[in-house]
Design a protein around this motif. Structure first.
Motif, PDB file in Angstrom:
ATOM      1  N   HIS A   1     -13.801  -9.144   5.244  1.00 52.71           N
ATOM      2  CA  HIS A   1     -13.412 -10.306   4.433  1.00 52.71           C
ATOM      3  C   HIS A   1     -13.456  -9.952   2.944  1.00 52.71           C
ATOM      4  N   ALA A   2     -14.505  -9.247   2.529  1.00 48.05           N
ATOM      5  CA  ALA A   2     -14.642  -8.884   1.120  1.00 48.05           C
ATOM      6  C   ALA A   2     -13.515  -7.953   0.677  1.00 48.05           C
ATOM      7  N   VAL A   3     -13.112  -7.037   1.555  1.00 52.13           N
ATOM      8  CA  VAL A   3     -12.018  -6.120   1.217  1.00 52.13           C
ATOM      9  C   VAL A   3     -10.712  -6.897   1.042  1.00 52.13           C
ATOM     10  N   VAL A   4     -10.432  -7.821   1.975  1.00 55.58           N
ATOM     11  CA  VAL A   4      -9.186  -8.588   1.899  1.00 55.58           C
ATOM     12  C   VAL A   4      -9.167  -9.485   0.659  1.00 55.58           C
ATOM     13  N   VAL A   5     -10.290 -10.132   0.357  1.00 54.76           N
ATOM     14  CA  VAL A   5     -10.348 -10.997  -0.828  1.00 54.76           C
ATOM     15  C   VAL A   5     -10.097 -10.181  -2.091  1.00 54.76           C
ATOM     16  N   ALA A   6     -10.597  -8.942  -2.140  1.00 57.66           N
ATOM     17  CA  ALA A   6     -10.403  -8.103  -3.320  1.00 57.66           C
ATOM     18  C   ALA A   6      -8.982  -7.562  -3.414  1.00 57.66           C
ATOM     19  N   LEU A   7      -8.318  -7.342  -2.270  1.00 55.58           N
ATOM     20  CA  LEU A   7      -6.960  -6.798  -2.284  1.00 55.58           C
ATOM     21  C   LEU A   7      -5.887  -7.874  -2.410  1.00 55.58           C
ATOM     22  N   ALA A   8      -6.203  -9.095  -2.010  1.00 52.56           N
ATOM     23  CA  ALA A   8      -5.186 -10.152  -1.968  1.00 52.56           C
ATOM     24  C   ALA A   8      -4.483 -10.381  -3.296  1.00 52.56           C
ATOM     25  N   PRO A   9      -5.151 -10.324  -4.462  1.00 53.69           N
ATOM     26  CA  PRO A   9      -4.427 -10.578  -5.721  1.00 53.69           C
ATOM     27  C   PRO A   9      -3.561  -9.407  -6.189  1.00 53.69           C
ATOM     28  N   LEU A  10      -3.617  -8.269  -5.498  1.00 52.90           N
ATOM     29  CA  LEU A  10      -2.876  -7.093  -5.937  1.00 52.90           C
ATOM     30  C   LEU A  10      -1.500  -7.042  -5.275  1.00 52.90           C
ATOM     31  N   PRO A  11      -0.540  -6.357  -5.882  1.00 58.35           N
ATOM     32  CA  PRO A  11       0.797  -6.228  -5.277  1.00 58.35           C
ATOM     33  C   PRO A  11       0.800  -5.199  -4.156  1.00 58.35           C
ATOM     34  N   VAL A  12       0.167  -5.554  -3.040  1.00 57.76           N
ATOM     35  CA  VAL A  12       0.071  -4.677  -1.871  1.00 57.76           C
ATOM     36  C   VAL A  12       0.465  -5.467  -0.635  1.00 57.76           C
ATOM     37  N   ALA A  13       0.769  -4.744   0.440  1.00 63.60           N
ATOM     38  CA  ALA A  13       1.076  -5.362   1.734  1.00 63.60           C
ATOM     39  C   ALA A  13      -0.112  -5.171   2.660  1.00 63.60           C
ATOM     40  N   LEU A  14      -0.475  -6.219   3.371  1.00 65.19           N
ATOM     41  CA  LEU A  14      -1.554  -6.169   4.351  1.00 65.19           C
ATOM     42  C   LEU A  14      -0.953  -6.334   5.741  1.00 65.19           C
ATOM     43  N   VAL A  15      -1.308  -5.426   6.641  1.00 64.82           N
ATOM     44  CA  VAL A  15      -0.800  -5.450   8.016  1.00 64.82           C
ATOM     45  C   VAL A  15      -1.993  -5.425   8.952  1.00 64.82           C
ATOM     46  N   GLY A  16      -1.961  -6.236  10.002  1.00 63.30           N
ATOM     47  CA  GLY A  16      -3.088  -6.328  10.917  1.00 63.30           C
ATOM     48  C   GLY A  16      -2.735  -5.947  12.331  1.00 63.30           C
TER      49      GLY A  16
ATOM     50  N   PRO B   1       9.978   7.259  -9.554  1.00 60.89           N
ATOM     51  CA  PRO B   1      10.323   6.351 -10.670  1.00 60.89           C
ATOM     52  C   PRO B   1       9.986   4.896 -10.363  1.00 60.89           C
ATOM     53  N   VAL B   2      10.227   4.473  -9.121  1.00 61.60           N
ATOM     54  CA  VAL B   2       9.866   3.124  -8.683  1.00 61.60           C
ATOM     55  C   VAL B   2       8.850   3.268  -7.546  1.00 61.60           C
ATOM     56  N   VAL B   3       7.631   2.864  -7.802  1.00 60.78           N
ATOM     57  CA  VAL B   3       6.559   3.030  -6.811  1.00 60.78           C
ATOM     58  C   VAL B   3       6.704   1.962  -5.732  1.00 60.78           C
ATOM     59  N   PRO B   4       6.774   2.360  -4.454  1.00 63.73           N
ATOM     60  CA  PRO B   4       6.852   1.352  -3.388  1.00 63.73           C
ATOM     61  C   PRO B   4       5.522   0.643  -3.202  1.00 63.73           C
ATOM     62  N   VAL B   5       5.563  -0.492  -2.564  1.00 63.40           N
ATOM     63  CA  VAL B   5       4.353  -1.284  -2.375  1.00 63.40           C
ATOM     64  C   VAL B   5       3.379  -0.546  -1.460  1.00 63.40           C
ATOM     65  N   PRO B   6       2.105  -0.401  -1.863  1.00 68.97           N
ATOM     66  CA  PRO B   6       1.101   0.181  -0.974  1.00 68.97           C
ATOM     67  C   PRO B   6       0.871  -0.712   0.247  1.00 68.97           C
ATOM     68  N   VAL B   7       0.634  -0.089   1.390  1.00 63.87           N
ATOM     69  CA  VAL B   7       0.451  -0.813   2.646  1.00 63.87           C
ATOM     70  C   VAL B   7      -0.946  -0.533   3.175  1.00 63.87           C
ATOM     71  N   PHE B   8      -1.695  -1.583   3.476  1.00 60.15           N
ATOM     72  CA  PHE B   8      -3.027  -1.459   4.064  1.00 60.15           C
ATOM     73  C   PHE B   8      -2.964  -1.953   5.508  1.00 60.15           C
ATOM     74  N   VAL B   9      -3.306  -1.074   6.432  1.00 66.19           N
ATOM     75  CA  VAL B   9      -3.260  -1.385   7.864  1.00 66.19           C
ATOM     76  C   VAL B   9      -4.680  -1.603   8.349  1.00 66.19           C
ATOM     77  N   PHE B  10      -4.996  -2.825   8.735  1.00 67.04           N
ATOM     78  CA  PHE B  10      -6.322  -3.167   9.259  1.00 67.04           C
ATOM     79  C   PHE B  10      -6.258  -3.140  10.787  1.00 67.04           C
ATOM     80  N   VAL B  11      -7.061  -2.294  11.390  1.00 69.08           N
ATOM     81  CA  VAL B  11      -7.134  -2.184  12.847  1.00 69.08           C
ATOM     82  C   VAL B  11      -8.489  -2.708  13.287  1.00 69.08           C
ATOM     83  N   ASP B  12      -8.494  -3.822  13.985  1.00 69.09           N
ATOM     84  CA  ASP B  12      -9.735  -4.407  14.486  1.00 69.09           C
ATOM     85  C   ASP B  12      -9.972  -3.951  15.923  1.00 69.09           C
TER      86      ASP B  12
END
Length: 445
Positions: free
Chosen positions: A211-226, A282-293
Motif C-alpha cells: 500500500h505504501a509503495v502504491v501511494v508513493a507511486l500514484a502521483p507520478l507519471p507511471v503505469a501500474l499493472v497488477g 528523446p521521448v521517454v516512455p512511461v515507466p511500468v510497475f508490475v505488481f505480482v501478488d
C-alpha cells in the motif's frame, strides 16, 4: 597526598553518577554519551575474550616448540587466539565497532552470536554486517531505533493530480516507504535497483508495505499493472490507478506476454536511436510497475492442463525480469513463501530481483531464498521477527548492505483513496485493456 587524590577521584565519580541519574530520564541521548557509552566500552573489552571462547569464535591453538637443555619439547598453547575487537565512536543511538576475523571465519558466525552480545553488553540490539574483506562491523543500539508505528506526515498535503506530467530523463523513481533502523528514510530507488522481491506471511505487514509503495507511486507519471490470482482480492483496491489487471492464470499469461510486446517495441526504439535504455531516448516512455501478488500461484499447477499456462507465465515473467530494467519495466513480486520447490524458473527469477524485503516468514528456507544470496548474516535477523513485529522487515539497500526497516502505516482505504485521487494519471498501455471501473482516457507514448 595520595589520600587527597583518592578523595578527588571519588568526588568526580560521585558527580558522574549523579549527573547520569539526572540525565537518564530527562535526556536519554546525553545520558548515553556521558555514561552509557563509556560503561558499554568497558563491558565490551572486559567480556570479549570470554564471549569468543564460549561461542566458539576462537581460532585453533597453535603448537609451540621449546628447547630445554638440548631437548625439543612441543606443547599446545593454553590461550587460543581471538578475533581483534576495535570499538569505534559513539553515535546518538549507539556505537560502532569492528572485528578482524581470523582465518576461516565467516560473518554469519558473528551474526549467530548477536543475541549473546546483547545480553552480555546490556544493549538493545546488535547488528552484524560485512563492510569489507576480513572485517565484520558491529552496530550497537542502546534502545529500539524504530520504537513506534511510522505514520505519514499529514502536515504535507498530497500533490495535486497533474495530467500534463510526462516522464523525463531526470525523473526520480525513488518512493519513500518507511524508515530504516539507522534513522534514515527507507527509499526504494528503482533506477538503481529495478526489481523487488517481497515476502511475508499473513499479518506480517507485507500488504501495508505494498500500500505504501502504491501511494508513493500514484502521483507520478507511471503505469501500474497488477497480477492477482486470488480473484483480484488484494490488488483491486488500486483499481482506478491500474492500467491492467489479471485475476486468473490465463489473464496473467496474456498480460505478461502483452508487456513483453511493449518491451520489444521499446527495444526497437532504443536500437533505432542507438541508445542502451529508454532513459536516453528523446521521448521517454512511461515507466511500468508490475505488481505480482502471491507469485506461487503462477508456478503451481493443479492438473496437467495447467502446465502450458504455467510455463507461459514463468517464461514471460522471467523474460521481463531479464530485459525490463533498461526498458522501463519494473517488477514488484510478492508472496508468502518463495522456494525452489515451486518449480523450475523460481531460482532464476530470484537472481534477477535485486531488491529484497523479508517480513516475518513461516520457514527458514524462504528467508534464505530471499536474503541468503545477498546478505547471509541478515537471514538470522529476519528469522527473529515475531508476531509483535508487524510492519517490520529486513531489506537490502542500493549499496549492497541491509538493515531492519519499518514501512509507513498505510491502510487499504488510504491506498484506495490515493488510487482514486490520481485516476487521471492512469495511462493506456498498447494492447492492454484497463479494468472496467477505471476512469480517464489519458495516453502517453
Amino acid at each position: 597526598m595520595i589520600g587527597n587524590v583518592l578523595l578527588g577521584l571519588l568526588a568526580l565519580l560521585a558527580a558522574w553518577v549523579a549527573a547520569g541519574s539526572f540525565l537518564r530520564e530527562r535526556n536519554p541521548t546525553w545520558y548515553w554519551l556521558a555514561v552509557g557509552y563509556p560503561v558499554t566500552v568497558v563491558r565490551m573489552y572486559w567480556h570479549w575474550r570470554a564471549l569468543c571462547m564460549q561461542r566458539g569464535l576462537t581460532g585453533p591453538a597453535g603448537a609451540n616448540r621449546l628447547l630445554f637443555g638440548g631437548y625439543s619439547v612441543q606443547a599446545q598453547a593454553v590461550r587460543p587466539p581471538i578475533p581483534r575487537l576495535i570499538v569505534g565512536r559513539a553515535t546518538r543511538d549507539g556505537l560502532t565497532a569492528r572485528v578482524l576475523m581470523l582465518a576461516g571465519q565467516e560473518p554469519k558466525e558473528f551474526a549467530a552470536c548477536a543475541g549473546a552480545m546483547e545480553q552480555i553488553w546490556r544493549v538493545h540490539t546488535v547488528r552484524v554486517s560485512k563492510p569489507q574483506r576480513r572485517w565484520v562491523q558491529l552496530r550497537l543500539y542502546h534502545s529500539d531505533p524504530i520504537p513506534g508505528v511510522v505514520v505519514r506526515d499529514d502536515s504535507v498535503p498530497p500533490p495535486r493530480p497533474d495530467p500534463s506530467q510526462r516522464p523525463t530523463k531526470e525523473m526520480r523513481l525513488a518512493p519513500v516507504v518507511g524508515i530504516r533502523e539507522t534513522g534514515v528514510a527507507w527509499v526504494l530507488d528503482f533506477r538503481r535497483s529495478p526489481h523487488l522481491m517481497v515476502v511475508g506471511i499473513t499479518l506480517s505487514g507485507k500488504s501495508t508495505f505494498l500500500h505504501a509503495v502504491v501511494v508513493a507511486l500514484a502521483p507520478l507519471p507511471v503505469a501500474l499493472v497488477g497480477i492477482d490470482l486470488k480473484g483480484g482480492l488484494e490488488l483491486s483496491v488500486y483499481g482506478p490507478r491500474l492500467s491492467g489487471l489479471a485475476t486468473d492464470k490465463k489473464e496473467a499469461a496474456d498480460l505478461l506476454e502483452d508487456l513483453l510486446t511493449v518491451t520489444q517495441e521499446r527495444m526497437a526504439d532504443c536500437r533505432a536511436a542507438r541508445v542502451q535504455n529508454v532513459w536516453s531516448l528523446p521521448v521517454v516512455p512511461v515507466p511500468v510497475f508490475v505488481f505480482v501478488d502471491e507469485v506461487a500461484e503462477l508456478y503451481l499447477q493443479s492438473s496437467r492442463d495447467d502446465k502450458p499456462l504455467r510455463d507461459r507465465c514463468a517464461s514471460a515473467l522471467l523474460r521481463l525480469a531479464q530485459i525490463g530494467a533498461s526498458l522501463g519495466v519494473h517488477l514488484v513480486v510478492s508472496g508468502q513463501r518463495i522456494g525452489s520447490d515451486l518449480g523450475p524458473g523460481v531460482t532464476a527469477l530470484r537472481a534477477q530481483l535485486g531488491g529484497r524485503v523479508c517480513h516475518r516468514v513461516a520457514d527458514a528456507e524462504t528467508a534464505e531464498m530471499t536474503l541468503g544470496d545477498i546478505a547471509p548474516e541478515a537471514v538470522t535477523v529476519a528469522l527473529q521477527l515475531t508476531a509483535g513485529h508487524q510492519g517490520f522487515a529486513v531489506a537490502t539497500d542500493d549499496a549492497g548492505g541491509w538493515s531492519r526497516v519499518r514501512s509507513v502505516l498505510t491502510t487499504a482505504e488510504e491506498a484506495s483513496a490515493a488510487a482514486a485521487r490520481y485516476t487521471a494519471l492512469t495511462p493506456n498501455l498498447p494492447g492492454i485493456t484497463r479494468p472496467d471501473y477505471t476512469r480517464g482516457d489519458l495516453s502517453w507514448s
